[in-house]
Design a protein around this motif. Structure first.
Motif, PDB file in Angstrom:
ATOM      1  N   CYS A 115      30.934 -29.505 -11.610  1.00 51.68           N
ATOM      2  CA  CYS A 115      30.638 -29.976 -12.969  1.00 51.68           C
ATOM      3  C   CYS A 115      29.270 -30.651 -13.020  1.00 51.68           C
ATOM      4  CB  CYS A 115      31.710 -30.960 -13.434  1.00 51.68           C
ATOM      5  SG  CYS A 115      33.344 -30.246 -13.709  1.00 51.68           S
ATOM      6  N   GLY A 116      29.048 -31.586 -12.125  1.00 52.65           N
ATOM      7  CA  GLY A 116      27.838 -32.402 -12.176  1.00 52.65           C
ATOM      8  C   GLY A 116      26.562 -31.680 -11.850  1.00 52.65           C
ATOM      9  N   PHE A 117      26.622 -30.673 -10.977  1.00 55.67           N
ATOM     10  CA  PHE A 117      25.422 -29.967 -10.555  1.00 55.67           C
ATOM     11  C   PHE A 117      25.247 -28.623 -11.259  1.00 55.67           C
ATOM     12  CE2 PHE A 117      25.432 -32.179  -6.097  1.00 55.67           C
ATOM     13  CZ  PHE A 117      25.021 -33.363  -6.706  1.00 55.67           C
ATOM     14  N   ALA A 118      26.120 -28.313 -12.210  1.00 52.02           N
ATOM     15  CA  ALA A 118      25.988 -27.052 -12.950  1.00 52.02           C
ATOM     16  C   ALA A 118      24.665 -27.031 -13.706  1.00 52.02           C
ATOM     17  CB  ALA A 118      27.153 -26.890 -13.922  1.00 52.02           C
ATOM     18  N   LYS A 119      24.010 -25.874 -13.695  1.00 51.73           N
ATOM     19  CA  LYS A 119      22.727 -25.735 -14.379  1.00 51.73           C
ATOM     20  C   LYS A 119      22.822 -24.931 -15.671  1.00 51.73           C
ATOM     21  CE  LYS A 119      19.539 -26.278 -10.492  1.00 51.73           C
ATOM     22  NZ  LYS A 119      18.421 -25.665  -9.736  1.00 51.73           N
TER      23      LYS A 119
END
Length: 357
Positions: free
Chosen positions: A218-222
């Motif tokens: 979730c947090g590193f999705a681009k």
């Protein structure tokens, strides 16, 4: 992959690991040796031979510190805790930022320009590297001749052979659980018992990709589509955990196991970090009684609380990734660990199940 003068390997962090659709794709750990009691093993269990390099902030490293405490191996395996705020590791060569050691006063060792911002605070338990004289974790990997280029924690280091045994946390905790029993204070504790292995493995198979790694997906999705896929799976698994823990004391059955260790370290960070920083705000532990109560029981087990430093956990996430939080402002939060000090009644789940049987 080999290192050559003309074509060096590329250094990276987890923020650099993505697929073609912007989804976060964590690469496998590269050091996968085993400490074993088998005759003739290269890495035999010995008191004082091995060392853990860890960060309070990292949930993967926290797994190893937690099992070390639960098994009573503090006098068997030494430990060094790195500073929570990443620094530039070779600013004259590349843009890599990663874990650094502290100086004797707990201030982070950094190169001249650091991250270009104010000097991070000192923490008393962030100490210098005791063996290699390295300024950062990158230096430990280079000492061992690493050719992968991802300088992560935890590291299980062999003081005798001066090399890395493993940097795969799931395998390190199994070594700590079984291979050092002759030295452990709590040798009767088995976090991976034979009769529950199928259940433990089955839980790990869905908790890892959707919860442990799911928060990072979730947090590193681009891209929006990558985030949407990750948050959907995470939310479904969070609800699945809720349902299980309403009717079962621990996540893989009626006994505390490694599956609980692996789940605990992620859920501990969920409200204070992931809900805000990684955009996992479809659910919260604080408002989920079964999960909050479950965390209370584990938090209150002997030795567990001492492995937790929420200040450093938050400091790492909110100050180490300029591309995600450019001003390094750390949200205040509600001091989640105070909620974990309150009494739990998880034993009632076990009593209820026995009455039903």
């Amino acid at each position: 992959m080999t290192i050559t003068a003309s074509k060096p390997f590329t250094v990276r962090t987890a923020l650099d690991e993505h697929g073609l659709k912007g989804e976060f794709v964590r690469k496998d750990a590269s050091w996968r040796n085993w400490v074993s009691r088998a005759p003739g093993a290269k890495f035999a269990p010995e008191k004082g031979r091995y060392h853990l390099y860890v960060a309070h902030a990292c949930p993967w490293a926290h797994r190893t510190v937690l099992v070390r405490a639960l098994k009573g191996l503090e006098d068997v395996i030494s430990i060094t805790i790195v500073h929570p705020t990443w620094q530039r590791t070779r600013p004259e060569e590349d843009e890599h930022a990663g874990w650094v050691f502290g100086d004797p006063n707990g201030k982070p060792l950094r190169n001249k320009d650091g991250n270009g911002g104010p000097f991070p605070p000192a923490y008393p338990d962030n100490e210098p590297d005791p063996f290699c004289g390295a300024k950062n974790i990158r230096g430990i990997y280079e000492k061992a001749g690493d050719t992968d280029g991802k300088y992560s924690v935890p590291i299980l280091w062999d003081k005798k052979l001066h090399t890395i045994v493993s940097n795969e946390s799931s395998e390190i905790i199994r070594m700590l659980n079984s291979e050092f029993n002759e030295f452990a204070k709590y040798k009767d504790l088995d976090l991976y018992p034979e009769h529950l292995r199928d259940a433990i493995d089955a839980v790990n198979d869905w908790v890892y990709p959707t919860i442990n790694n799911g928060v990072y997906r979730c947090g590193f999705a681009k891209t929006q589509s990558a985030y949407d896929a990750a948050i959907t799976e995470l939310t479904e698994s969070f609800d699945r955990i809720d349902q299980i823990l309403q009717n079962q004391r621990y996540i893989a059955g009626d006994e505390f196991t490694e599956a609980d260790v692996r789940l605990f370290v992620t859920l501990l960070r969920f409200d204070e970090v992931y809900v805000v920083y990684f955009k996992t705000n479809t659910r919260m532990v604080t408002y989920t009684p079964s999960i909050l109560n479950y965390l209370r029981e584990i938090y209150q087990m002997p030795g567990v609380k001492a492995t937790i430093n929420m200040e450093q956990i938050k400091a790492h996430y909110y100050t180490s990734h300029p591309q995600l939080n450019i001003y390094s402002v750390v949200p205040r939060g509600n001091d989640f660990t105070k909620l974990l000090e309150l009494p739990h009644d998880r034993d009632l789940i076990s009593k209820k199940r026995k009455l039903q049987e």
